[in-house]
Design a protein around this motif. Structure first.
Motif, PDB file in Angstrom:
ATOM      1  N   LEU A 117      -4.008 -25.301 -47.417  1.00 59.78           N
ATOM      2  CA  LEU A 117      -4.485 -26.342 -46.507  1.00 59.78           C
ATOM      3  C   LEU A 117      -4.381 -27.674 -47.239  1.00 59.78           C
ATOM      4  CD1 LEU A 117      -5.708 -23.825 -45.145  1.00 59.78           C
ATOM      5  CD2 LEU A 117      -7.828 -25.065 -44.843  1.00 59.78           C
ATOM      6  N   LYS A 118      -3.738 -28.638 -46.591  1.00 55.26           N
ATOM      7  CA  LYS A 118      -3.685 -29.989 -47.158  1.00 55.26           C
ATOM      8  C   LYS A 118      -4.316 -30.929 -46.135  1.00 55.26           C
ATOM      9  CE  LYS A 118       0.003 -30.780 -50.504  1.00 55.26           C
ATOM     10  NZ  LYS A 118      -0.889 -30.285 -51.500  1.00 55.26           N
ATOM     11  N   ARG A 119      -5.281 -31.715 -46.562  1.00 57.27           N
ATOM     12  CA  ARG A 119      -5.978 -32.573 -45.606  1.00 57.27           C
ATOM     13  C   ARG A 119      -5.028 -33.588 -44.983  1.00 57.27           C
ATOM     14  NH1 ARG A 119     -10.941 -34.998 -48.246  1.00 57.27           N
ATOM     15  NH2 ARG A 119      -9.409 -36.451 -49.058  1.00 57.27           N
ATOM     16  N   ARG A 120      -5.139 -33.743 -43.673  1.00 57.40           N
ATOM     17  CA  ARG A 120      -4.262 -34.665 -42.958  1.00 57.40           C
ATOM     18  C   ARG A 120      -4.624 -36.108 -43.294  1.00 57.40           C
ATOM     19  NH1 ARG A 120      -3.651 -32.340 -36.871  1.00 57.40           N
ATOM     20  NH2 ARG A 120      -3.075 -34.499 -36.589  1.00 57.40           N
ATOM     21  N   GLU A 121      -3.594 -36.934 -43.410  1.00 56.61           N
ATOM     22  CA  GLU A 121      -3.864 -38.340 -43.722  1.00 56.61           C
ATOM     23  C   GLU A 121      -4.450 -39.067 -42.522  1.00 56.61           C
ATOM     24  OE1 GLU A 121      -0.698 -40.269 -45.747  1.00 56.61           O
ATOM     25  OE2 GLU A 121      -0.744 -38.778 -47.353  1.00 56.61           O
ATOM     26  N   THR A 122      -3.983 -38.671 -41.341  1.00 58.39           N
ATOM     27  CA  THR A 122      -4.585 -39.251 -40.133  1.00 58.39           C
ATOM     28  C   THR A 122      -5.021 -38.107 -39.230  1.00 58.39           C
ATOM     29  OG1 THR A 122      -2.433 -39.304 -39.053  1.00 58.39           O
ATOM     30  CG2 THR A 122      -3.140 -41.321 -40.152  1.00 58.39           C
ATOM     31  N   THR A 123      -6.161 -38.250 -38.623  1.00 51.69           N
ATOM     32  CA  THR A 123      -6.664 -37.200 -37.734  1.00 51.69           C
ATOM     33  C   THR A 123      -6.815 -37.771 -36.333  1.00 51.69           C
ATOM     34  OG1 THR A 123      -8.914 -37.780 -38.358  1.00 51.69           O
ATOM     35  CG2 THR A 123      -7.905 -35.952 -39.555  1.00 51.69           C
ATOM     36  N   GLU A 124      -6.828 -36.876 -35.367  1.00 52.42           N
ATOM     37  CA  GLU A 124      -7.005 -37.309 -33.969  1.00 52.42           C
ATOM     38  C   GLU A 124      -8.424 -37.835 -33.776  1.00 52.42           C
ATOM     39  OE1 GLU A 124      -4.458 -37.193 -32.025  1.00 52.42           O
ATOM     40  OE2 GLU A 124      -3.162 -35.833 -33.170  1.00 52.42           O
ATOM     41  N   ALA A 125      -8.541 -38.912 -33.025  1.00 45.97           N
ATOM     42  CA  ALA A 125      -9.881 -39.440 -32.718  1.00 45.97           C
ATOM     43  C   ALA A 125     -10.584 -38.485 -31.755  1.00 45.97           C
ATOM     44  CB  ALA A 125      -9.749 -40.816 -32.075  1.00 45.97           C
ATOM     45  N   VAL A 126     -11.862 -38.243 -31.994  1.00 44.24           N
ATOM     46  CA  VAL A 126     -12.668 -37.414 -31.080  1.00 44.24           C
ATOM     47  C   VAL A 126     -13.943 -38.177 -30.732  1.00 44.24           C
ATOM     48  CG1 VAL A 126     -11.810 -35.197 -31.950  1.00 44.24           C
ATOM     49  CG2 VAL A 126     -13.829 -36.205 -33.005  1.00 44.24           C
ATOM     50  N   ALA A 127     -14.512 -37.845 -29.572  1.00 38.45           N
ATOM     51  CA  ALA A 127     -15.752 -38.517 -29.163  1.00 38.45           C
ATOM     52  C   ALA A 127     -16.851 -38.207 -30.180  1.00 38.45           C
ATOM     53  CB  ALA A 127     -16.159 -38.057 -27.771  1.00 38.45           C
ATOM     54  N   SER A 128     -16.905 -36.949 -30.633  1.00 41.97           N
ATOM     55  CA  SER A 128     -17.797 -36.552 -31.732  1.00 41.97           C
ATOM     56  C   SER A 128     -17.355 -35.166 -32.181  1.00 41.97           C
ATOM     57  CB  SER A 128     -19.265 -36.507 -31.291  1.00 41.97           C
ATOM     58  OG  SER A 128     -19.477 -35.405 -30.434  1.00 41.97           O
ATOM     59  N   ASP A 129     -17.634 -34.850 -33.439  1.00 41.85           N
ATOM     60  CA  ASP A 129     -17.291 -33.509 -33.949  1.00 41.85           C
ATOM     61  C   ASP A 129     -17.999 -32.436 -33.130  1.00 41.85           C
ATOM     62  OD1 ASP A 129     -15.536 -34.255 -35.888  1.00 41.85           O
ATOM     63  OD2 ASP A 129     -16.909 -34.055 -37.579  1.00 41.85           O
ATOM     64  N   LYS A 130     -19.221 -32.747 -32.747  1.00 42.44           N
ATOM     65  CA  LYS A 130     -20.032 -31.782 -31.990  1.00 42.44           C
ATOM     66  C   LYS A 130     -19.360 -31.454 -30.646  1.00 42.44           C
ATOM     67  CE  LYS A 130     -24.769 -31.115 -30.443  1.00 42.44           C
ATOM     68  NZ  LYS A 130     -26.061 -31.745 -30.207  1.00 42.44           N
ATOM     69  N   LYS A 131     -18.916 -32.496 -29.939  1.00 40.69           N
ATOM     70  CA  LYS A 131     -18.246 -32.278 -28.646  1.00 40.69           C
ATOM     71  C   LYS A 131     -16.933 -31.520 -28.834  1.00 40.69           C
ATOM     72  CE  LYS A 131     -20.026 -35.827 -25.538  1.00 40.69           C
ATOM     73  NZ  LYS A 131     -19.736 -37.003 -24.726  1.00 40.69           N
TER      74      LYS A 131
END
Length: 252
Positions: free
Chosen positions: A184-198
């Motif tokens: 696993l390599k951490r992504r440099e950019t991640t998708e925006a989400v309303a919240s991790d919980k959602k």
């Protein structure tokens, strides 16, 4: 002669094949890191190689007291580097970024990954051995029958590469399954989400009824008017990580 016992209750299958250990070390050498955490060192097959790495801070977390005693006796260099508790209850062992590696106990391997997600800001890379079908699930893309909750939640933050299979004969005792090593390599950019919980709620709800059309599986999470959108004609496994991320902004 090994002077410890293997505990089925802890999912213990210890690597003994040096060729496989070399392949793991080779994969690890492609990544730069200064801190390393080994999860479940067990009998120390991998640990003895990791302790030889120069210029890094090393720690290992091991729940089984018998293995802690054995490791400290067999590998004196590990003194002071062992955390004797369950990885699931461990606080981050370093304050700065660290790589995680391990032949993860199969009975808690998914939970270990969720722990890594809790630590994602601190963990840029992971090298893990899993039961092959779990490794495939983590690495699979949308449209595949293996694609599920674990795939989406991990891939939202990490690029996953399936490195190689490990035959049952590489272990003592041999498990009843083939294993697989993934990176696993951490992504440099991640998708925006309303919240991790959602995001988590949406992914889990969608896949809990994966045979249903999305509209029926997640109807409690969205305004009925919005459920008319054609994306809801799909099933959960047809949605990409980006699709799930976008939908979090429309949840009630």
């Amino acid at each position: 002669m090994q002077d410890y016992t293997l505990k089925k209750s802890l999912g213990q299958h210890f690597l003994k094949d040096e060729k496989i250990l070399e392949k793991i070390m080779q994969a690890l050498s492609q990544t730069s890191f200064t801190r390393l955490l080994e999860v479940g060192p067990g009998g120390g097959a991998l640990t003895k190689h990791l302790l030889q790495l120069q210029g890094i801070e090393f720690k290992a977390v091991e729940l089984d007291e018998e293995k802690v005693v054995y490791l400290e006796k067999t590998y004196p260099d590990i003194q002071g580097k062992l955390i004797h508790q369950s990885i699931l209850e461990t606080a981050p062992p370093f304050e700065a970024p660290f790589t995680v590696i391990g032949n993860f106990p199969y009975n808690i391997s998914s939970q270990i990954l969720f722990k890594v997600l809790d630590w994602k800001e601190l963990v840029p890379s992971v090298f893990g051995m899993f039961q092959k079908e779990v490794a495939q699930r983590i690495a699979s893309k949308e449209g595949s029958k293996d694609y599920g909750i674990l795939s989406v939640l991990i891939q939202a933050h990490y690029e996953v590469t399936y490195l190689f299979d490990v035959p049952a004969s590489a272990f003592n005792p041999p498990p009843k399954v083939i294993s697989g090593v993934i990176e696993l390599k951490r992504r440099e950019t991640t998708e925006a989400v309303a919240s991790d919980k959602k995001f988590k709620l949406l992914v889990k709800t969608a896949f809990n009824q994966r045979r249903k059309m999305l509209r029926n599986a997640v109807k409690g999470l969205f305004d009925p008017e919005y459920l008319k959108d054609e994306i809801f004609n799909k099933r959960a496994e047809q949605l990409s990580v980006a699709d799930f991320a976008r939908l979090t902004f429309k949840m009630q």
